[in-house]
Design a protein around this motif. Structure first.
Motif, PDB file in Angstrom:
ATOM      1  N   UNK A  68      -0.426  11.684 -48.103  1.00  0.00           N
ATOM      2  CA  UNK A  68      -0.569  12.832 -49.093  1.00  0.00           C
ATOM      3  C   UNK A  68      -0.472  14.261 -47.994  1.00  0.00           C
ATOM      4  N   UNK A  69      -0.935  14.155 -46.832  1.00  0.00           N
ATOM      5  CA  UNK A  69      -1.027  15.127 -45.754  1.00  0.00           C
ATOM      6  C   UNK A  69      -0.308  14.825 -44.507  1.00  0.00           C
ATOM      7  N   UNK A  70       1.089  15.065 -44.659  1.00  0.00           N
ATOM      8  CA  UNK A  70       2.004  14.599 -43.259  1.00  0.00           C
ATOM      9  C   UNK A  70       1.458  15.491 -42.036  1.00  0.00           C
ATOM     10  N   UNK A  71       1.294  14.721 -40.865  1.00  0.00           N
ATOM     11  CA  UNK A  71       1.151  15.503 -39.712  1.00  0.00           C
ATOM     12  C   UNK A  71       2.268  15.588 -38.758  1.00  0.00           C
ATOM     13  N   UNK A  72       1.958  16.393 -37.743  1.00  0.00           N
ATOM     14  CA  UNK A  72       2.823  16.555 -36.797  1.00  0.00           C
ATOM     15  C   UNK A  72       2.208  15.956 -35.347  1.00  0.00           C
ATOM     16  N   UNK A  73       2.992  15.955 -34.205  1.00  0.00           N
ATOM     17  CA  UNK A  73       2.938  15.498 -33.005  1.00  0.00           C
ATOM     18  C   UNK A  73       1.599  16.333 -32.263  1.00  0.00           C
ATOM     19  N   UNK A  74       2.013  17.523 -32.773  1.00  0.00           N
ATOM     20  CA  UNK A  74       0.729  18.666 -31.939  1.00  0.00           C
ATOM     21  C   UNK A  74      -0.364  18.396 -32.599  1.00  0.00           C
ATOM     22  N   UNK A  75      -0.668  17.597 -33.543  1.00  0.00           N
ATOM     23  CA  UNK A  75      -2.146  17.578 -34.484  1.00  0.00           C
ATOM     24  C   UNK A  75      -2.777  16.427 -33.500  1.00  0.00           C
ATOM     25  N   UNK A  76      -2.240  15.572 -32.728  1.00  0.00           N
ATOM     26  CA  UNK A  76      -3.026  14.630 -32.024  1.00  0.00           C
ATOM     27  C   UNK A  76      -3.624  15.517 -30.713  1.00  0.00           C
ATOM     28  N   UNK A  77      -4.846  15.130 -30.724  1.00  0.00           N
ATOM     29  CA  UNK A  77      -5.669  15.745 -29.698  1.00  0.00           C
ATOM     30  C   UNK A  77      -6.206  14.653 -28.850  1.00  0.00           C
ATOM     31  N   UNK A  78      -6.041  14.382 -27.639  1.00  0.00           N
ATOM     32  CA  UNK A  78      -6.500  13.289 -26.507  1.00  0.00           C
ATOM     33  C   UNK A  78      -5.358  12.270 -26.580  1.00  0.00           C
ATOM     34  N   UNK A  79      -6.168  11.050 -26.187  1.00  0.00           N
ATOM     35  CA  UNK A  79      -4.949   9.923 -26.226  1.00  0.00           C
ATOM     36  C   UNK A  79      -4.946   9.510 -27.587  1.00  0.00           C
ATOM     37  N   UNK A  80      -3.699   9.067 -27.699  1.00  0.00           N
ATOM     38  CA  UNK A  80      -3.117   8.559 -29.094  1.00  0.00           C
ATOM     39  C   UNK A  80      -3.947   7.504 -29.908  1.00  0.00           C
ATOM     40  N   UNK A  81      -4.482   6.598 -28.854  1.00  0.00           N
ATOM     41  CA  UNK A  81      -5.608   5.245 -29.238  1.00  0.00           C
ATOM     42  C   UNK A  81      -6.645   5.958 -29.955  1.00  0.00           C
ATOM     43  N   UNK A  82      -7.318   7.255 -29.642  1.00  0.00           N
ATOM     44  CA  UNK A  82      -8.643   7.643 -30.339  1.00  0.00           C
ATOM     45  C   UNK A  82      -8.146   8.387 -31.669  1.00  0.00           C
ATOM     46  N   UNK A  83      -6.890   8.469 -31.937  1.00  0.00           N
ATOM     47  CA  UNK A  83      -6.618   9.205 -33.200  1.00  0.00           C
ATOM     48  C   UNK A  83      -6.974   8.278 -34.383  1.00  0.00           C
ATOM     49  N   UNK A  84      -7.623   8.703 -35.392  1.00  0.00           N
ATOM     50  CA  UNK A  84      -7.873   8.010 -36.687  1.00  0.00           C
ATOM     51  C   UNK A  84      -6.544   7.337 -37.240  1.00  0.00           C
ATOM     52  N   UNK A  85      -5.644   8.000 -37.174  1.00  0.00           N
ATOM     53  CA  UNK A  85      -4.390   7.686 -38.142  1.00  0.00           C
ATOM     54  C   UNK A  85      -3.795   6.332 -37.273  1.00  0.00           C
ATOM     55  N   UNK A  86      -3.775   6.541 -35.820  1.00  0.00           N
ATOM     56  CA  UNK A  86      -3.277   5.451 -35.017  1.00  0.00           C
ATOM     57  C   UNK A  86      -4.011   4.095 -35.147  1.00  0.00           C
ATOM     58  N   UNK A  87      -5.465   4.293 -35.179  1.00  0.00           N
ATOM     59  CA  UNK A  87      -6.329   3.301 -35.525  1.00  0.00           C
ATOM     60  C   UNK A  87      -6.004   2.600 -36.844  1.00  0.00           C
ATOM     61  N   UNK A  88      -5.700   3.561 -37.875  1.00  0.00           N
ATOM     62  CA  UNK A  88      -5.509   3.097 -39.337  1.00  0.00           C
ATOM     63  C   UNK A  88      -4.346   2.116 -39.041  1.00  0.00           C
ATOM     64  N   UNK A  89      -3.079   2.583 -38.437  1.00  0.00           N
ATOM     65  CA  UNK A  89      -1.894   1.643 -38.511  1.00  0.00           C
ATOM     66  C   UNK A  89      -2.175   0.501 -38.005  1.00  0.00           C
ATOM     67  N   UNK A  90      -2.943   0.368 -36.644  1.00  0.00           N
ATOM     68  CA  UNK A  90      -3.290  -0.844 -35.957  1.00  0.00           C
ATOM     69  C   UNK A  90      -3.703  -1.805 -37.016  1.00  0.00           C
ATOM     70  N   UNK A  91      -4.903  -1.394 -37.583  1.00  0.00           N
ATOM     71  CA  UNK A  91      -5.677  -2.050 -38.590  1.00  0.00           C
ATOM     72  C   UNK A  91      -4.765  -2.348 -39.735  1.00  0.00           C
ATOM     73  N   UNK A  92      -3.852  -1.612 -39.982  1.00  0.00           N
ATOM     74  CA  UNK A  92      -2.904  -1.918 -41.324  1.00  0.00           C
ATOM     75  C   UNK A  92      -2.017  -2.956 -40.938  1.00  0.00           C
ATOM     76  N   UNK A  93      -1.365  -3.001 -39.779  1.00  0.00           N
ATOM     77  CA  UNK A  93      -0.576  -4.406 -39.238  1.00  0.00           C
ATOM     78  C   UNK A  93      -1.374  -5.488 -39.165  1.00  0.00           C
ATOM     79  N   UNK A  94      -2.703  -5.472 -38.735  1.00  0.00           N
ATOM     80  CA  UNK A  94      -3.658  -6.777 -38.664  1.00  0.00           C
ATOM     81  C   UNK A  94      -3.806  -7.474 -40.165  1.00  0.00           C
ATOM     82  N   UNK A  95      -4.125  -6.359 -41.278  1.00  0.00           N
ATOM     83  CA  UNK A  95      -4.010  -6.809 -42.541  1.00  0.00           C
ATOM     84  C   UNK A  95      -2.842  -7.555 -43.088  1.00  0.00           C
TER      85      UNK A  95
END
Length: 277
Positions: A68-95
């Motif tokens: 519902x809220x698209x993001x841009x690459x500039x919205x990532x602050x710090x390492x990409x692995x620490x981003x909440x959406x990145x963690x969601x993507x990894x967990x979603x793949x596991x599911x």
């Protein structure tokens, strides 16, 4: 005389059993225990719990929120692995992997229940999801296999013809109302889980250009999402040697005599990548 010998042999066996049990410090049990316990599972909910789990519900809710809220690459602050959406993507793949395992469990449950009605079907329809969808469509009325438009969306025309011919000669028995209800419940659960998996894949693919733009350009968003999920994340994928990247996602498939030319045993995600072919 033969009767006396048989009785003496039985006494000797029993005495040896008691001595062995005492030597192993086991409490002897003279009662006869069946070799196989007849354990009857009435509902698929007893063995398949992922669909109603809080884990799956939370992931699907988060996917809806981020969509519902698209993001841009500039919205990532710090390492990409620490981003909440990145963690969601990894967990979603596991599911998504867990969903495949759950569908396999549901397939075995449905197959065991439906053997009573159409025992030959399991050898004709090999895929777990295709099998449960076919069972839901046929039910007790095997004549539905003829000129069925819904079935044509699931199976090939050649498979439908074989199923139709075999159904006309099967020795299966009609299912009771309770058995049909249990089977339909399992089929609905498998179909719903597959819809969840497809939704996860669509979301992950839509975010690949945001998470891993270079990888998406090389192999495509779909393949990039799959190999990153198998590797466990972008950082772990970057540390895998090239010789191991080639076999990421490889699965051994048993096709029960069917041709394996289209997908050889052990084919990986990169093998089926269209852009690399």
């Amino acid at each position: 005389m033969l009767a006396d010998l048989e009785e003496q042999d039985q006494d000797d066996i029993k005495e040896q059993y008691m001595e062995s049990a005492m030597a192993l410090d086991i409490k002897p049990n003279p009662t006869v225990v069946p070799m196989e316990e007849d354990i009857k599972i009435s509902s698929i909910r007893e063995i398949a719990t992922l669909r109603d789990s809080e884990r799956l519900r939370n992931i699907m809710d988060q996917i809806d929120d981020y969509r519902a809220k698209p993001r841009k690459a500039e919205d990532i602050v710090g390492p990409v692995e620490a981003d909440p959406e990145y963690q969601l993507i990894v967990e979603a793949n596991n599911v998504a992997v867990d969903i495949d395992n759950e569908i396999a469990v549901i397939h075995r449950f449905t197959r065991d229940k439906y053997l009573k009605r159409f025992p030959e079907l399991e050898s004709l329809v090999v895929g777990p999801l295709e099998y449960v969808m076919t069972v839901k469509e046929l039910g007790n009325d095997l004549d539905k296999a003829k000129n069925n438009e819904a079935l044509q969306q699931i199976l090939t025309q050649a498979t439908i013809m074989v199923v139709s011919v075999t159904a006309s000669t099967t020795q299966g028995q009609l299912l009771t109302d309770q058995e049909k209800e249990d089977i339909y419940e399992a089929c609905d659960m498998a179909i719903e889980l597959n819809n969840f998996k497809q939704k996860i894949y669509d979301y992950v693919e839509s975010r690949m250009a945001f998470i891993a733009p270079n990888l998406s350009i090389i192999v495509g968003a779909s393949t990039a999402a799959k190999i990153m999920g198998v590797a466990g994340g972008l950082t772990k994928l970057s540390k895998i040697p090239a010789c191991n990247v080639m076999v990421l996602g490889a699965q051994k498939k048993t096709l029960s005599g069917f041709s394996q030319v289209s997908c050889p045993q052990g084919c990986s995600e990169l093998y089926v990548c269209i852009s690399l072919q």
